[in-house]
Design an enzyme around this catalytic site. Structure first.
Site, PDB file in Angstrom:
ATOM      1  N   GLY A   1      34.559  40.494  42.959  1.00 13.85           N
ATOM      2  CA  GLY A   1      35.451  41.417  42.979  1.00 13.85           C
ATOM      3  C   GLY A   1      34.853  42.705  42.485  1.00 13.85           C
ATOM      4  O   GLY A   1      35.245  43.281  41.575  1.00 13.85           O
TER       5      GLY A   1
ATOM      6  N   TYR B   1      50.533  36.303  35.306  1.00 15.18           N
ATOM      7  CA  TYR B   1      49.059  36.749  34.923  1.00 15.18           C
ATOM      8  C   TYR B   1      48.664  36.483  33.604  1.00 15.18           C
ATOM      9  O   TYR B   1      47.428  35.867  33.466  1.00 15.18           O
ATOM     10  CB  TYR B   1      49.333  38.057  35.320  1.00 15.18           C
ATOM     11  CG  TYR B   1      47.974  39.173  34.728  1.00 15.18           C
ATOM     12  CD1 TYR B   1      47.076  39.290  35.692  1.00 15.18           C
ATOM     13  CD2 TYR B   1      47.872  39.842  33.615  1.00 15.18           C
ATOM     14  CE1 TYR B   1      45.961  39.810  35.545  1.00 15.18           C
ATOM     15  CE2 TYR B   1      46.638  40.406  33.201  1.00 15.18           C
ATOM     16  CZ  TYR B   1      45.822  40.527  34.149  1.00 15.18           C
ATOM     17  OH  TYR B   1      44.716  41.360  33.977  1.00 15.18           O
TER      18      TYR B   1
ATOM     19  N   THR C   1      34.032  45.806  43.950  1.00 17.37           N
ATOM     20  CA  THR C   1      34.364  46.985  44.895  1.00 17.37           C
ATOM     21  C   THR C   1      35.160  47.964  44.205  1.00 17.37           C
ATOM     22  O   THR C   1      34.994  49.276  44.689  1.00 17.37           O
ATOM     23  CB  THR C   1      35.078  46.600  46.470  1.00 17.37           C
ATOM     24  OG1 THR C   1      36.277  45.790  45.647  1.00 17.37           O
ATOM     25  CG2 THR C   1      34.323  45.761  47.264  1.00 17.37           C
TER      26      THR C   1
ATOM     27  N   SER D   1      41.829  39.191  29.381  1.00 16.77           N
ATOM     28  CA  SER D   1      42.725  40.649  29.121  1.00 16.77           C
ATOM     29  C   SER D   1      43.249  40.157  27.986  1.00 16.77           C
ATOM     30  O   SER D   1      43.333  39.146  27.341  1.00 16.77           O
ATOM     31  CB  SER D   1      43.862  40.632  30.287  1.00 16.77           C
ATOM     32  OG  SER D   1      44.917  41.414  29.854  1.00 16.77           O
TER      33      SER D   1
ATOM     34  N   GLY E   1      37.317  49.467  40.316  1.00 18.14           N
ATOM     35  CA  GLY E   1      37.674  49.127  39.124  1.00 18.14           C
ATOM     36  C   GLY E   1      36.744  48.604  38.023  1.00 18.14           C
ATOM     37  O   GLY E   1      35.592  49.297  38.199  1.00 18.14           O
TER      38      GLY E   1
HETATM   39  N1  LIG Z   1      42.773  47.311  34.652  1.00 17.84           N
HETATM   40  C1  LIG Z   1      43.209  46.723  33.583  1.00 17.84           C
HETATM   41  O1  LIG Z   1      44.172  47.022  32.845  1.00 17.84           O
HETATM   42  C2  LIG Z   1      42.658  45.192  33.230  1.00 17.84           C
HETATM   43  C3  LIG Z   1      42.863  44.817  31.898  1.00 17.84           C
HETATM   44  C4  LIG Z   1      42.397  43.698  31.574  1.00 17.84           C
HETATM   45  C5  LIG Z   1      41.686  42.906  32.274  1.00 17.84           C
HETATM   46  N2  LIG Z   1      41.633  43.310  33.804  1.00 17.84           N
HETATM   47  C6  LIG Z   1      41.024  42.263  34.851  1.00 17.84           C
HETATM   48  O2  LIG Z   1      39.772  42.954  35.470  1.00 17.84           O
HETATM   49  C7  LIG Z   1      39.539  42.358  36.497  1.00 17.84           C
HETATM   50  C8  LIG Z   1      39.344  43.761  37.494  1.00 17.84           C
HETATM   51  O3  LIG Z   1      40.462  44.535  37.590  1.00 17.84           O
HETATM   52  P1  LIG Z   1      40.734  45.994  37.892  1.00 17.84           P
HETATM   53  O4  LIG Z   1      41.242  46.812  36.888  1.00 17.84           O
HETATM   54  O5  LIG Z   1      39.098  46.421  38.080  1.00 17.84           O
HETATM   55  O6  LIG Z   1      41.393  46.137  39.262  1.00 17.84           O
HETATM   56  P2  LIG Z   1      40.971  46.331  40.653  1.00 17.84           P
HETATM   57  O7  LIG Z   1      40.359  47.745  40.722  1.00 17.84           O
HETATM   58  O8  LIG Z   1      42.037  46.243  41.631  1.00 17.84           O
HETATM   59  O9  LIG Z   1      39.647  45.302  41.131  1.00 17.84           O
HETATM   60  C9  LIG Z   1      39.854  43.982  41.367  1.00 17.84           C
HETATM   61  C10 LIG Z   1      38.777  43.592  42.304  1.00 17.84           C
HETATM   62  O10 LIG Z   1      39.005  42.116  42.408  1.00 17.84           O
HETATM   63  C11 LIG Z   1      38.661  41.985  43.867  1.00 17.84           C
HETATM   64  N3  LIG Z   1      39.571  40.986  44.280  1.00 17.84           N
HETATM   65  C12 LIG Z   1      40.741  40.732  44.459  1.00 17.84           C
HETATM   66  N4  LIG Z   1      41.357  39.617  44.800  1.00 17.84           N
HETATM   67  C13 LIG Z   1      40.118  38.884  45.347  1.00 17.84           C
HETATM   68  C14 LIG Z   1      39.553  37.884  46.006  1.00 17.84           C
HETATM   69  N5  LIG Z   1      40.701  37.041  46.373  1.00 17.84           N
HETATM   70  N6  LIG Z   1      38.418  37.718  46.339  1.00 17.84           N
HETATM   71  C15 LIG Z   1      37.500  38.523  45.884  1.00 17.84           C
HETATM   72  N7  LIG Z   1      37.793  39.584  45.443  1.00 17.84           N
HETATM   73  C16 LIG Z   1      39.000  39.910  45.162  1.00 17.84           C
HETATM   74  C17 LIG Z   1      39.036  43.343  44.662  1.00 17.84           C
HETATM   75  O11 LIG Z   1      38.137  43.328  45.869  1.00 17.84           O
HETATM   76  P3  LIG Z   1      38.923  43.580  47.190  1.00 17.84           P
HETATM   77  O12 LIG Z   1      40.263  44.260  47.192  1.00 17.84           O
HETATM   78  O13 LIG Z   1      37.958  44.527  47.793  1.00 17.84           O
HETATM   79  O14 LIG Z   1      38.818  42.302  47.786  1.00 17.84           O
HETATM   80  C18 LIG Z   1      38.609  44.459  43.424  1.00 17.84           C
HETATM   81  O15 LIG Z   1      37.082  44.362  43.686  1.00 17.84           O
HETATM   82  C19 LIG Z   1      40.611  41.535  36.999  1.00 17.84           C
HETATM   83  O16 LIG Z   1      40.334  40.119  36.559  1.00 17.84           O
HETATM   84  C20 LIG Z   1      41.753  42.046  35.998  1.00 17.84           C
HETATM   85  O17 LIG Z   1      42.741  40.971  35.867  1.00 17.84           O
HETATM   86  C21 LIG Z   1      42.059  44.417  34.327  1.00 17.84           C
END
Ligand SMILES: NC(=O)c1ccc[n+]([C@@H]2O[C@H](COP(=O)([O-])OP(=O)(O)OC[C@H]3O[C@@H](n4cnc5c(N)ncnc54)[C@H](OP(=O)(O)O)[C@@H]3O)[C@@H](O)[C@H]2O)c1
Length: 245
Positions: free
Chosen positions: A10, A147, A12, A134, A14
């Site tokens: 993942g 989640y 692409t 998280s 964030g």
């Molecule tokens: N943002 C926050 O506040 C936060 C805080 C703590 C932890 N996190 C964790 O950080 C990670 C990234 O989150 P983010 O905030 O960067 O969100 P994001 O921008 O939505 O990124 C999510 C990434 O995961 C990929 N993805 C989702 N489902 C997938 C699947 N079935 N197979 C392959 N790739 C998949 C998406 O790629 P495509 O959509 O291109 O497939 C995208 O590259 C997550 O695990 C999230 O739980 C986020």
């Protein structure tokens, strides 16, 4: 010259994308995955040289098998894996459907579990795995029940993996980000107004005076993937700007 090869599930948008960008800037070779061809093409064109995109839905075990096979053929063994792919959809506990439960657990936990399992044979000795969890694991937020459970399950794996995989030279550590502004908020169903309020809330309450952005997480992940953290096992680095103090 850094010649390490890292896979980011993942990558692409964030946090995953910011980590890929940071690693590429330090001359790592970075393979990112995604479910969506267009997202991958856009991300790799922005990342440039030393970045490689591979289509793979992390909730599909056959996709993970194909991914590992392709990487083995093209790169041989890898130095590190950042288990990052994840989704979040806000829902109260009482309204959480079986469909949302399965989607969240299949991507955030099952996909992560089997990605680690299937990458083991192509991880070098020594190598590093970083799990993206998280702060929800230790601080309760409403509308995050499934989640939170998916991330807690992932954290619980880390200790066992560090014992079972030690003879293969594989170590596992955790990055635990606080609320980070990324596309995940929009995908979660939040309105623009709610996102603005969130940003405003952290601007006025966080010790760092702003909400976290994906670039804040990247150097910490690089540290955990690199030899700088060679002796760390099951370490959890909370990257939240002090918001849970
Ligand atoms: N943002 C926050 O506040 C936060 C805080 C703590 C932890 N996190 C964790 O950080 C990670 C990234 O989150 P983010 O905030 O960067 O969100 P994001 O921008 O939505 O990124 C999510 C990434 O995961 C990929 N993805 C989702 N489902 C997938 C699947 N079935 N197979 C392959 N790739 C998949 C998406 O790629 P495509 O959509 O291109 O497939 C995208 O590259 C997550 O695990 C999230 O739980 C986020």
């Amino acid at each position: 010259m850094n010649t390490k090869i890292i896979v980011i599930t993942g990558g692409t948008t964030g946090i995953g994308f910011a980590c890929a960008e940071y690693l590429v800037s330090l001359n790592y070779q970075v393979i990112i995955t995604s479910r969506t061809k267009e997202n991958l093409e856009e991300a790799t064109s922005r990342l440039g040289n030393n970045s490689f995109g591979m289509l793979s839905d992390t909730s599909s075990l056959s996709d993970i098998d194909d991914l590992v096979m392709k990487i083995k053929k093209q790169f041989g063994k890898i130095d590190g894996l950042f288990v990052n792919a994840g989704v979040f959809k806000a829902s109260s506990f009482e309204e959480t459907s079986e469909e949302l439960f399965e989607e969240t657990m299949n991507i955030n936990f099952k996909g992560a579990f089997f990605a680690v399992q299937k990458f083991v044979p192509i991880l070098k000795n020594p190598s590093s795995i970083v799990l993206n969890t998280s702060i929800v694991v230790f601080k309760a937020f409403t509308n995050t029940s499934v989640y939170t459970a998916s991330k807690a399950a992932l954290e619980s794996l880390s200790k066992v993996l560090n014992i079972e995989l030690k003879d293969k030279g594989i170590r596992v550590n955790i990055v635990s980000p606080g609320v980070t502004e990324s596309p995940i908020q929009k995908k979660s169903g939040m309105t623009d107004e709610a996102i603005n309020n969130l940003v405003e809330h952290f601007s006025s309450t966080s010790p760092i005076g702003r909400i976290l952005v994906p670039k804040d997480i990247a150097p910490i992940v690089e540290f955990l993937l690199s030899d700088k953290s060679l002796v760390l096992r099951n370490e959890k680095i909370i990257v939240d700007g002090g918001t849970t103090l």
